[in-house]
Write a protein that holds these residues in place. Sequence first.
Motif, PDB file in Angstrom:
ATOM      1  N   UNK A   1      50.131   4.093  20.658  1.00 18.51           N
ATOM      2  CA  UNK A   1      49.079   4.286  21.665  1.00 18.51           C
ATOM      3  C   UNK A   1      49.660   4.890  22.943  1.00 18.51           C
ATOM      4  N   UNK A   2      50.826   4.422  23.344  1.00 23.03           N
ATOM      5  CA  UNK A   2      51.471   4.991  24.540  1.00 23.03           C
ATOM      6  C   UNK A   2      51.775   6.477  24.332  1.00 23.03           C
ATOM      7  N   UNK A   3      52.314   6.797  23.162  1.00 27.10           N
ATOM      8  CA  UNK A   3      52.621   8.205  22.862  1.00 27.10           C
ATOM      9  C   UNK A   3      51.355   9.057  22.871  1.00 27.10           C
ATOM     10  N   UNK A   4      50.283   8.513  22.312  1.00 27.65           N
ATOM     11  CA  UNK A   4      49.013   9.244  22.272  1.00 27.65           C
ATOM     12  C   UNK A   4      48.443   9.443  23.684  1.00 27.65           C
ATOM     13  N   UNK A   5      48.581   8.432  24.537  1.00 23.58           N
ATOM     14  CA  UNK A   5      48.114   8.580  25.926  1.00 23.58           C
ATOM     15  C   UNK A   5      48.897   9.675  26.637  1.00 23.58           C
ATOM     16  N   UNK A   6      50.222   9.686  26.461  1.00 25.66           N
ATOM     17  CA  UNK A   6      51.048  10.731  27.083  1.00 25.66           C
ATOM     18  C   UNK A   6      50.677  12.108  26.545  1.00 25.66           C
ATOM     19  N   UNK A   7      50.442  12.208  25.239  1.00 22.61           N
ATOM     20  CA  UNK A   7      50.039  13.474  24.632  1.00 22.61           C
ATOM     21  C   UNK A   7      48.696  13.945  25.212  1.00 22.61           C
ATOM     22  N   UNK A   8      47.757  13.026  25.324  1.00 17.70           N
ATOM     23  CA  UNK A   8      46.431  13.355  25.862  1.00 17.70           C
ATOM     24  C   UNK A   8      46.534  13.863  27.300  1.00 17.70           C
ATOM     25  N   UNK A   9      47.345  13.184  28.106  1.00 19.03           N
ATOM     26  CA  UNK A   9      47.516  13.618  29.500  1.00 19.03           C
ATOM     27  C   UNK A   9      48.192  14.986  29.557  1.00 19.03           C
ATOM     28  N   UNK A  10      49.177  15.207  28.683  1.00 22.33           N
ATOM     29  CA  UNK A  10      49.879  16.487  28.639  1.00 22.33           C
ATOM     30  C   UNK A  10      48.943  17.630  28.237  1.00 22.33           C
ATOM     31  N   UNK A  11      48.118  17.410  27.231  1.00 22.57           N
ATOM     32  CA  UNK A  11      47.164  18.436  26.787  1.00 22.57           C
ATOM     33  C   UNK A  11      46.186  18.776  27.904  1.00 22.57           C
ATOM     34  N   UNK A  12      45.667  17.751  28.592  1.00 19.63           N
ATOM     35  CA  UNK A  12      44.722  17.999  29.686  1.00 19.63           C
ATOM     36  C   UNK A  12      45.378  18.765  30.836  1.00 19.63           C
ATOM     37  N   UNK A  13      46.636  18.467  31.109  1.00 18.60           N
ATOM     38  CA  UNK A  13      47.348  19.149  32.188  1.00 18.60           C
ATOM     39  C   UNK A  13      47.706  20.583  31.793  1.00 18.60           C
ATOM     40  N   UNK A  14      48.264  20.730  30.605  1.00 16.52           N
ATOM     41  CA  UNK A  14      48.787  22.021  30.153  1.00 16.52           C
ATOM     42  C   UNK A  14      47.693  23.030  29.815  1.00 16.52           C
ATOM     43  N   UNK A  15      46.643  22.578  29.142  1.00 16.31           N
ATOM     44  CA  UNK A  15      45.637  23.513  28.631  1.00 16.31           C
ATOM     45  C   UNK A  15      44.317  23.508  29.390  1.00 16.31           C
ATOM     46  N   UNK A  16      44.066  22.465  30.182  1.00 16.73           N
ATOM     47  CA  UNK A  16      42.780  22.380  30.873  1.00 16.73           C
ATOM     48  C   UNK A  16      42.928  22.267  32.391  1.00 16.73           C
ATOM     49  N   UNK A  17      44.139  22.424  32.892  1.00 19.37           N
ATOM     50  CA  UNK A  17      44.373  22.495  34.326  1.00 19.37           C
ATOM     51  C   UNK A  17      44.125  21.221  35.111  1.00 19.37           C
ATOM     52  N   UNK A  18      44.137  20.087  34.458  1.00 16.50           N
ATOM     53  CA  UNK A  18      43.979  18.812  35.181  1.00 16.50           C
ATOM     54  C   UNK A  18      45.334  18.505  35.807  1.00 16.50           C
TER      55      UNK A  18
END
Length: 128
Positions: A83-100
Motif C-alpha cells: 500500500x505504501x508503494x502504491x501511494x508513492x506510485x500514485x503521487x509520482x504519476x500525479x506529479x509527473x504526468x498531471x502537473x500536481x
Amino acid sequence: MVVGTLITIITISVAATKPPHQKDEFKNLKVLPKDISSKALQKIMVDEFQDGLGVGCNYCHAPEKGSLHLDYASDEKPEKEIARSMMLMTMDINKKYFGVEQPIIGDSVLTISCSSCHHGTPHPDKTD
C-alpha cells in the motif's frame, strides 16, 4: 471554599488531559504526513482503501498479539508495504504526468487515485 476546590480540581483535570490530536498520535507513518489529523487519516482509509480497494482495516493491519484489536503500527503484513508503494506510485504519476506539484493521498485534486485502477477490488484487472 467548596467552589474553589472544585474549580481547582477541574482545572488540574483539564490540564492533565491529552489534547485530541498530538503529532505523535499515529505511529509508523512513512508515506502519510506524520502530523495528519484523525479526520484526514480516516478519510483516506475509508475513501482510498475501503472504497477504492473494497477492503477492511485488517487487509493491511495485523492483529495485536493476544488481542482482537489491530496493531496499526505493525509492519507484519506485506500488504501494508505494498500500500505504501502504491501511494508513492500514485503521487509520482500525479506529479509527473498531471502537473500536481505537491500530491497528497486523499486530495481531491489528484487525477489518479487508488480506485483509478482498483475499481473497488483488492487487485486491479490485469491487461494483456
